[in-house]
Scaffold this active site. Sequence first.
Site, PDB file in Angstrom:
ATOM      1  N   GLU A 266     -16.900   2.937  10.377  1.00  0.00           N
ATOM      2  CA  GLU A 266     -16.172   4.125  10.824  1.00  0.00           C
ATOM      3  C   GLU A 266     -16.469   5.316   9.911  1.00  0.00           C
ATOM      4  O   GLU A 266     -15.605   5.844   9.210  1.00  0.00           O
ATOM      5  CB  GLU A 266     -14.684   3.804  10.931  1.00  0.00           C
ATOM      6  CG  GLU A 266     -14.435   2.754  12.013  1.00  0.00           C
ATOM      7  CD  GLU A 266     -12.993   2.284  12.117  1.00  0.00           C
ATOM      8  OE1 GLU A 266     -12.121   2.848  11.413  1.00  0.00           O
ATOM      9  OE2 GLU A 266     -12.732   1.349  12.894  1.00  0.00           O
TER      10      GLU A 266
ATOM     11  N   HIS B 117      -9.592   6.525  10.013  1.00  0.00           N
ATOM     12  CA  HIS B 117     -10.384   5.602  10.824  1.00  0.00           C
ATOM     13  C   HIS B 117     -11.214   6.381  11.847  1.00  0.00           C
ATOM     14  O   HIS B 117     -11.147   7.608  11.918  1.00  0.00           O
ATOM     15  CB  HIS B 117      -9.463   4.631  11.575  1.00  0.00           C
ATOM     16  CG  HIS B 117      -8.833   3.593  10.709  1.00  0.00           C
ATOM     17  ND1 HIS B 117      -9.195   2.265  10.741  1.00  0.00           N
ATOM     18  CD2 HIS B 117      -7.852   3.689   9.774  1.00  0.00           C
ATOM     19  CE1 HIS B 117      -8.470   1.586   9.871  1.00  0.00           C
ATOM     20  NE2 HIS B 117      -7.641   2.431   9.268  1.00  0.00           N
TER      21      HIS B 117
ATOM     22  N   GLU C 130      -7.205   8.599  13.702  1.00  0.00           N
ATOM     23  CA  GLU C 130      -8.378   8.083  14.411  1.00  0.00           C
ATOM     24  C   GLU C 130      -9.221   9.247  14.918  1.00  0.00           C
ATOM     25  O   GLU C 130      -8.735  10.080  15.687  1.00  0.00           O
ATOM     26  CB  GLU C 130      -7.940   7.218  15.600  1.00  0.00           C
ATOM     27  CG  GLU C 130      -7.108   5.999  15.233  1.00  0.00           C
ATOM     28  CD  GLU C 130      -7.958   4.778  14.923  1.00  0.00           C
ATOM     29  OE1 GLU C 130      -9.201   4.882  15.019  1.00  0.00           O
ATOM     30  OE2 GLU C 130      -7.377   3.727  14.593  1.00  0.00           O
TER      31      GLU C 130
END
Length: 477
Positions: free
Chosen positions: A218, A311, A384
């Site tokens: 990631e 992330h 994210e």
Amino acid sequence: MNCHPCSAEEYDGLEFESRFESGNLAKAVMITQTYYELHLRSDLYTSRSKQWFYFRVRRTRKNVIYRFSIVNLVKSDSLYNDGMRPLMYSTISAKQINEGWRRCGTNIAYYRNDDDTPSEEEDENSSYTLTFNIEFKHDNDTVYFAHSYPYTYSDLQDYLMTIQKDPVKSKFCKLRLLCRSLAGNNVYYLTVTAPVADEEAMRKKKAIVVSARVHPSETPASWMMKGLMDFITGDTLAAKRLRHRFIFKLIPMLNPDGVIVGNTRNSLTGKDLNRQYRTVIRETYPSIWYTKAMVKRLIDEYKVVLYCDMHAHSRKHNIFVYGCENKRSPEKKLTEQVFPLMLHKNVADKFSFESCKFKVQRSKEGTGRIVVWMLGITNSYTIEASFGGSSLGSRKGTHFHTADYEHMGKAFCETLLDYGDDTPNKVKRMTRHMKQIKRIRKREKREKKALKLKKMAEQGCIIAEKLEVKRTGKSVS
């Protein structure tokens, strides 16, 4: 990597290689002169977790259309089916026109392999293929391909050493060793705060904890972290105010071993470190154990106002957070959603508040976000960032670049400054934000209810049609 059963002298196809930091190609098979099947190496000590790819190609020929098929991916869906394209880096183009990583590929498809399971139902052992055409600009070029913009452990070390050697930044940035990984690599943390005259003044500051790269593949997380570190160590008035108000504890790479060997998700234990925050086994998961210990110590010494683990997401567009709803504390209800809403307002073309979720799921109880929340930190998040791009505003339909991820790190800091504002207007703003959140959540409930009723109506029609067919023996037109 000779991918054809003939001698090196006779072979005139492409040459593949991934024996470098973060590379993970296991095998390349030449089907024809222009078609190659590529097999990724699974995460070490596992048989699964194959999604990240990073490899090199040499002996290219320009004006020839090649087709690459990566045939052993494991995720059932991907943003490659929604417009995302792979990345490539040409060393000749880099030298000639200063071109960096760019999106590439045509005729891109991502699909389930037919020979895995006979049924239509998804099976945990199924594999998937990403296939695309590529045309090189130069003969005999050295070209790299990757799932996302690489950010290696060496990149991080170089960056941290630059900060440490800077005579100005080193006054308010302290680089320390959190622990050593299973392979003996240093896991660093950076403390960023303005120095004060006495310990009492220091204890009045509030603490912020931010971590990244618990999942090796990631890489957008590292670029966001870089943007955050660039901003917080910068010379702007906003950065100085943040350093005066907060103590930042930054852990930029929790899983250096996984990053170095090119893993997708796991550490060298073969386990997902972001499910180990409840562990008491220091020797097996050192970076997680010491991170949790640091957070506990900070809670004892300061008020920790926010924790965030960075992330990237492979199936959704935009940038968003997962938080933890405070159902059991009426006085805290919805307060965890204020910071994400403010972040959305600061970067509305990249950050989607409506994509944010705040459910505490049993399957995620071992994650950093939930464990830290259970320690008493209301604002405990996972942020994210999409591997793909944005579906919002003027950026709709565009890919994210490293500059976008870095800008998100900057926006994170700017939002912290707004959120931590101690002026009398803060109460009014918080009240206004809470009202807006309630309106948004009520609208979402109405939309979910309407969708549910629509599905029920459709199912009712189908059942009625089947009953009519059974009764009359004729299909209903």
